[in-house]
Design a protein around this motif. Sequence first.
Motif, PDB file in Angstrom:
ATOM      1  N   GLN A 315     -38.967 -21.889  18.611  1.00 42.62           N
ATOM      2  CA  GLN A 315     -39.395 -22.519  17.357  1.00 42.62           C
ATOM      3  C   GLN A 315     -40.758 -22.015  16.906  1.00 42.62           C
ATOM      4  N   ASP A 316     -41.655 -21.776  17.862  1.00 45.99           N
ATOM      5  CA  ASP A 316     -42.981 -21.272  17.501  1.00 45.99           C
ATOM      6  C   ASP A 316     -42.901 -19.853  16.957  1.00 45.99           C
ATOM      7  N   ILE A 317     -42.053 -19.009  17.559  1.00 47.39           N
ATOM      8  CA  ILE A 317     -41.904 -17.637  17.059  1.00 47.39           C
ATOM      9  C   ILE A 317     -41.249 -17.647  15.681  1.00 47.39           C
ATOM     10  N   VAL A 318     -40.267 -18.516  15.470  1.00 45.08           N
ATOM     11  CA  VAL A 318     -39.656 -18.652  14.145  1.00 45.08           C
ATOM     12  C   VAL A 318     -40.730 -19.003  13.114  1.00 45.08           C
ATOM     13  N   ALA A 319     -41.609 -19.927  13.472  1.00 43.89           N
ATOM     14  CA  ALA A 319     -42.684 -20.325  12.550  1.00 43.89           C
ATOM     15  C   ALA A 319     -43.601 -19.144  12.252  1.00 43.89           C
ATOM     16  N   PHE A 320     -43.945 -18.370  13.284  1.00 51.52           N
ATOM     17  CA  PHE A 320     -44.801 -17.201  13.067  1.00 51.52           C
ATOM     18  C   PHE A 320     -44.125 -16.190  12.151  1.00 51.52           C
ATOM     19  N   LEU A 321     -42.848 -15.931  12.381  1.00 42.71           N
ATOM     20  CA  LEU A 321     -42.153 -14.959  11.538  1.00 42.71           C
ATOM     21  C   LEU A 321     -42.103 -15.428  10.087  1.00 42.71           C
ATOM     22  N   GLY A 322     -42.077 -16.742   9.887  1.00 47.98           N
ATOM     23  CA  GLY A 322     -42.131 -17.261   8.525  1.00 47.98           C
ATOM     24  C   GLY A 322     -43.442 -16.934   7.834  1.00 47.98           C
TER      25      GLY A 322
END
Length: 347
Positions: A315-322
């Motif tokens: 979830q944290d990596i998804v947020a960063f990619l956003g």
Amino acid sequence: MKKRFVFGLLGMTALAGVVFAVEGQWQALPEKAPEPADNPTTEAKVALGKMLYFDTRFSSTGTVSCFSCHNVMEGGDDHRPTSIGVHGQVGGRNAPTVWNSAFLSAQFWDGRAPSLEEQAKGPPTNPIEMGMANLDATIARIQAIPGYKPYFTAAFGQGDTVTMDNAAKAIAAYERTLITPDSAYDRYVKGDKKAMTEQQVRGMDTFAKTGCTACHSGPTFNGSANLPMGQGFFMKFPIFPGSVYETQYKLTEDLGRHTVTQQDADKHLWRVPTLRNLTYTAPYFHNGAVQSLDEAIRVMAKTQLNKELTKNEVQDIVAFLGALDGPFPQQTMPRLPPTPGDLLTAN
């Protein structure tokens, strides 16, 4: 040989799970795309290239344009696992986004085109995509439309300028305007430490610690920004064979760059894709087999780094990619020259 050595070095780094120091690991996207000396970007070229990009008359049936598979009103792709061309034929690979493609040192998933100019000449004669017999037949279509002549003259001067080389140069010039700087990430690395959320910053750290930067570095997160034009950054996928994802998503059915070079060492090598605007470009991977970004992250962690991430890490990596989503330059539909009544045949 040099490219394979680069792959081997990076592969070993990834296998070791080490976050190696890339030059200027966190880099903002430039405000202007690079352009070749023999094709400087001009307003007239961009205007012509935009027309050609949207023109379905580049295809044998008069139904498919660059825009058909690379929708610049949204993510620069078509959201299908693989694209649909003339006569409803379905291609074998997912359409990569056109956004920020100007920063790539090689085009197509297998890197077979060294530049945007060369890439623009590929789809028209692909029997599945646009289906024209050859490039001469392709430009003959445009030559048969009188209204295009003034635009070629404005872009390239007087004389016999309605050529395929010039058409490709114009399309490339337009595509070099399709860039998305000034994302939250760009503002953050330039010094605005409030541009990214706490979770996005945490995801950025997780992204690096996991080892993702072994391949996804540079301003477009697809490898070094300093590669010579035409020398794409390739990586084997999957590095760690035998995972459940390999079968589930049919990751090894396509041989990748091997289809171009016919060299065994290039089996399952792929040009590393950009990570910018990923939230706009589902489904993912060369075959469009993975529908969600969180699943794509799990697949990459396992197949490329032999790691299994926690739900929170994903979830944290998804947020960063956003945070890599940048504002898109406004696009308006071009007005195209009229079609002569005898232009299209019953292809």
